[in-house]
Design an enzyme around this catalytic site. Structure first.
Site, PDB file in Angstrom:
ATOM      1  N   THR A   1       0.680  -6.576  10.362  1.00  0.00           N
ATOM      2  CA  THR A   1       0.582  -5.260  11.006  1.00  0.00           C
ATOM      3  C   THR A   1       0.473  -4.101  10.027  1.00  0.00           C
ATOM      4  OG1 THR A   1       3.002  -5.167  11.083  1.00  0.00           O
ATOM      5  CG2 THR A   1       1.882  -6.062  13.021  1.00  0.00           C
ATOM      6  N   GLU A   2       0.277  -4.375   8.752  1.00  0.00           N
ATOM      7  CA  GLU A   2       0.314  -3.315   7.733  1.00  0.00           C
ATOM      8  C   GLU A   2      -0.644  -2.161   8.031  1.00  0.00           C
ATOM      9  OE1 GLU A   2       3.375  -4.926   5.384  1.00  0.00           O
ATOM     10  OE2 GLU A   2       2.040  -5.647   6.912  1.00  0.00           O
TER      11      GLU A   2
END
Length: 251
Positions: free
Chosen positions: A128-129
């Site tokens: 999810t960066e």
């Protein structure tokens, strides 16, 4: 202590124990490297990596990023890469007992292992960066590439989506899904079996399989890490982290 090490019958159980999310800050990353070195020195024939409670790892400790700012980022990112590579490069079998959510850096840790056994239930997995506004270090991307291949990475990373473990096993993101109460037992059993393989032959074969990825990291890490650090230290990125912390983590 944020990492617990227990050695039993030649299998080292390494448990993340940092906050409610088993998140990764500088100290935890450094300690993970040390615990794996201790497991190696103690003669462990295999390792099981898991998280405490019902969480594998929620990834990077964004609260620490928010509190520490740009100066903290400069210390943290190299430690994060070193922790990923300590798992990825461990010469003996490493089995991930994914007992709950494995998000962002947590998924990378699972990917760095040789086999992933996940708990059936509400746990989700994904990277999810980019939703937070920061890129992964090169080491993380090469570990994901090694485990999953290049083709699935754009949709996996660009979307930032997380999936259930039942979906993850169909997509090849984990290798097995078992009842939650059986995850650790199954992981120990598999680690013990893999640990019975000839030690030097296994280590050499593992190194052969992963050599192209280690080589790309070695050749490009210095220049790429500088770019990643610049982006993480930027005002927009730190503002995005702060907004995420305020919206999600402090509510």
């Amino acid at each position: 202590m944020t990492i617990h090490l227990e050695l039993d019958a030649g299998v080292a159980l390494v448990t993340l124990e940092h906050g409610r999310g088993n998140t990764l800050d500088t100290a935890t990353c450094n300690e993970l490297v040390i615990r794996l070195e201790e497991a190696d020195a103690a003669g462990a024939r295999a390792v099981v990596l898991t998280g405490s409670g019902d969480m594998f790892s929620a990834g990077v400790d964004l609260l620490a990023i928010d509190e520490g700012g740009a100066r903290y980022v400069g210390d943290f990112l190299p430690a994060l890469s070193d922790a990923f590579l300590a798992v990825f490069g461990f010469p003996r079998p490493v089995v991930a007992a994914v007992n709950g959510h494995a998000i962002a850096g947590g998924m990378v840790l699972a990917a760095a292992c040789d086999h992933r056994i996940a708990a059936d239930g509400p746990g989700r997995i994904g990277v999810t960066e980019l939703l937070v506004g920061v890129p992964f270090p090169l080491s993380a991307l090469e570990i994901l590439r090694c485990t999953y291949g290049t083709t699935p990475l754009p949709s996996l990373i660009y979307s930032g989506a997380t999936v259930t473990m039942a979906d993850a096993v169909h997509r090849g993101l984990v290798d097995e899904v078992v009842p939650a109460e059986d995850v650790l037992t199954r992981a120990r059993e598999l680690a013990a079996r893999l640990g019975e393989l000839p030690t030097e032959a296994f280590a050499h074969t593992k190194a052969q399989l992963r050599q192209p990825y280690h080589q790309r990291i070695a050749e490009n890490r210095v220049s790429d890490d500088a770019q990643v650090e610049r982006l993480w230290r930027s005002e927009p990125a730190l503002a995005a982290v702060k907004a995420y912390v305020e919206k999600v983590l402090k509510r």
